[in-house]
Design a protein around this motif. Sequence first.
Motif, short mmCIF file in Angstrom:
data_model
loop_
_atom_site.label_atom_id
_atom_site.label_comp_id
_atom_site.label_asym_id
_atom_site.label_seq_id
_atom_site.Cartn_x
_atom_site.Cartn_y
_atom_site.Cartn_z
N THR A 19 42.14 12.30 55.70
CA THR A 19 42.59 12.24 54.33
C THR A 19 41.71 11.68 53.48
O THR A 19 41.30 12.29 52.60
CB THR A 19 43.88 11.54 54.35
OG1 THR A 19 45.01 11.92 55.23
CG2 THR A 19 44.60 11.58 52.99
N ILE A 20 40.94 10.30 54.00
CA ILE A 20 40.13 9.65 53.12
C ILE A 20 38.88 10.56 52.95
O ILE A 20 38.22 10.74 51.64
CB ILE A 20 39.73 8.33 53.84
CG1 ILE A 20 40.86 7.42 53.57
CG2 ILE A 20 38.54 7.55 52.98
CD1 ILE A 20 40.53 6.03 54.40
N ALA A 21 38.25 11.30 53.87
CA ALA A 21 37.31 11.99 53.89
C ALA A 21 37.40 13.49 52.79
O ALA A 21 36.59 13.61 51.88
CB ALA A 21 36.87 12.73 55.20
N SER A 23 39.89 13.53 50.57
CA SER A 23 40.21 13.03 49.27
C SER A 23 38.83 12.61 48.66
O SER A 23 38.71 12.85 47.32
CB SER A 23 40.97 11.89 49.04
OG SER A 23 42.36 12.07 49.54
N SER A 24 37.76 12.10 49.15
CA SER A 24 36.53 11.45 48.71
C SER A 24 36.03 12.89 48.22
O SER A 24 35.40 12.86 47.16
CB SER A 24 35.79 10.95 49.95
OG SER A 24 36.55 9.58 50.06
N PHE A 25 35.87 13.80 49.05
CA PHE A 25 35.12 15.10 48.73
C PHE A 25 35.75 15.74 47.43
O PHE A 25 35.05 16.17 46.68
CB PHE A 25 35.26 16.05 49.93
CG PHE A 25 34.84 17.41 49.63
CD1 PHE A 25 33.35 17.59 49.49
CD2 PHE A 25 35.42 18.39 49.07
CE1 PHE A 25 32.85 19.13 49.37
CE2 PHE A 25 34.98 19.72 48.88
CZ PHE A 25 33.70 20.07 49.15
N PHE A 27 37.62 14.07 45.47
CA PHE A 27 37.33 13.15 43.93
C PHE A 27 35.85 13.19 43.41
O PHE A 27 35.68 13.46 42.41
CB PHE A 27 37.42 11.83 44.44
CG PHE A 27 37.18 10.84 43.48
CD1 PHE A 27 38.02 10.60 42.15
CD2 PHE A 27 35.98 10.05 43.51
CE1 PHE A 27 37.67 9.65 41.42
CE2 PHE A 27 35.77 9.09 42.68
CZ PHE A 27 36.59 8.80 41.61
N PHE A 28 34.85 13.45 44.37
CA PHE A 28 33.62 13.46 43.81
C PHE A 28 33.12 14.91 43.23
O PHE A 28 32.43 14.88 42.36
CB PHE A 28 32.56 13.35 45.13
CG PHE A 28 32.23 11.71 45.16
CD1 PHE A 28 31.95 10.87 44.49
CD2 PHE A 28 32.75 11.26 46.55
CE1 PHE A 28 31.86 9.46 44.76
CE2 PHE A 28 32.73 10.04 46.81
CZ PHE A 28 32.27 9.06 46.21
N GLU A 29 33.81 15.89 43.77
CA GLU A 29 33.71 17.30 42.96
C GLU A 29 34.45 17.27 41.68
O GLU A 29 33.79 17.57 40.79
CB GLU A 29 34.46 18.19 44.12
CG GLU A 29 33.61 18.69 45.18
CD GLU A 29 32.25 19.33 44.95
OE1 GLU A 29 32.28 20.02 44.01
OE2 GLU A 29 31.13 18.92 45.51
N VAL A 163 41.42 7.49 40.30
CA VAL A 163 41.08 6.72 41.57
C VAL A 163 42.62 5.92 41.82
O VAL A 163 42.89 5.92 42.97
CB VAL A 163 40.16 5.68 41.22
CG1 VAL A 163 39.81 4.89 42.51
CG2 VAL A 163 38.85 6.65 41.02
N ILE A 166 44.86 8.26 43.64
CA ILE A 166 44.35 8.67 44.72
C ILE A 166 44.63 7.43 45.78
O ILE A 166 45.31 7.59 46.94
CB ILE A 166 42.72 9.02 45.01
CG1 ILE A 166 42.89 10.25 44.21
CG2 ILE A 166 42.27 8.99 46.40
CD1 ILE A 166 41.28 10.68 44.16
N ILE A 167 44.64 6.07 45.37
CA ILE A 167 44.82 5.10 46.21
C ILE A 167 46.33 4.98 46.46
O ILE A 167 46.42 4.87 47.89
CB ILE A 167 44.23 3.82 45.63
CG1 ILE A 167 42.63 3.72 45.54
CG2 ILE A 167 44.63 2.62 46.60
CD1 ILE A 167 42.10 2.64 44.89
#
Length: 463
Positions: A19-21, A23-25, A27-29, A163, A166-167
């Motif tokens: 999920t973190i991976a 979500s990070s992808f 988010f950065f996109e 952010v 998302i957290i």
Amino acid sequence: MKIRKKITLWISGTALLSTIAFSSFIFFELMEEPFRFIDKELQLVTQALVEQMKNSGINKGRYDLSSVPYNPDHYWIKVTRPNGETVYQSKMTRYTDISDASHKNKYMIEKTISRSQIRLGQDDNDDVLFRVMVTQAQIENLPIVVRIAKPIETLEEELLDLVRDIIISLTLCILIIIVLSYQLAGKILNPVVSITHMVKDISEKSLDKRIPLSRNKNELNDLSISLNKMFDRLQYSFKRQKEFIGNASHELKSPITLLMLAQEEMLMNDNLSLPASKGLMKQLNTTRRMSHLVKNLLDLSRLEQQETLTCKPVNLTTLIKRVVNDYSELLAAKNIRICNEMAEDVSLQGDPEKLFRLLINLIDNSIRYNLEKNGRIIIDGGKTNDGILLEISNTGQPIPEQDLDFVFEQFYRVEKSRSTTHGGSGLGLAIAKKIVALHDGKIQITNEPGSMIKIAVVFPLSS
């Protein structure tokens, strides 16, 4: 740590990392996409300005940017020559200066601008974040530097809100994943737990039980088949062992009886010399001990093979008086004083024959291992909240603490001299424990103050 918790941790950890991976992808996109549009926007404004300067001349100072799809007053714009001379600047340059802040083409810079001067979406500290683009061009063979910046404080706040969202979402997700993982682990391990409970229920008394096989031909089904085969082997071994003890004892009984009769008959011969008579008497005593041992083995074998009781109301008080009366002569001969403090009319549901044998073994044990002089036996008990209590205490040498848990095992002897001197076979208490177990009771032996040894038996009220 239990397997269920381990499975929960593994599933939760894997899901959390995934999920973190993901979500990070995402988010950065999402974060890069607005900057692409902003950079494209800044590039369009820069191109329009450069075109106007080329068409109107570099020294005009004012240019018509009406053809630009964005209002130039919303940007910080400054066009300079290499010598630092300003060719053009927008109105926003009055409030702050971001010239020469970086040597990069694109960068971020934060400035403090009072909201009383201009409103650019400042935060509580009047800070504004700018996206800056630096472009170099040539007009009339003269180089210029176009530095353009757009305030993006609102975008920054939105990204911070994203952010936080998302957290919070990740926290809720991991809590849900932990709960679901725990439930899933429980479902996965439920067949194993069922098998474990069934295995615990299968004991020496219920070796005929087997674990039901599932319809699914999986690893758990294979485990159940293996365990059932093991129980088959155990049941066969136990059965053969019990049959061997019973058959061996039965086969030994007749020869030992004949041997005793022959020895007794030989002792009746008046022509025997004194040494021969003493030798025969010694052999006869040994044979009698063997006969007693074989009898105990037969009794124990019957108790193990016969796991049902002929239950009826039994007056325990009357039964104790009967056993004490049978041992009265032996008690007098050994100078042992017995005190029967058992409550009157204590009754229970049980097998009279087996309970009688239990009392014989316990009182016989108290007599055998009592003091040689001025010994005492105390019988006490009655109905309690836990059941029907029977306590038989006798004076004697205390039993070592490390031996207390083993005195009810077959052939166990605390010390050789004790067994040899008193002729014990090491089976009396084992038989007593078996009889108590058949009545669903409990038996325990303890050392008490005043050189007393107490055996306590508790029968359930429903027995």
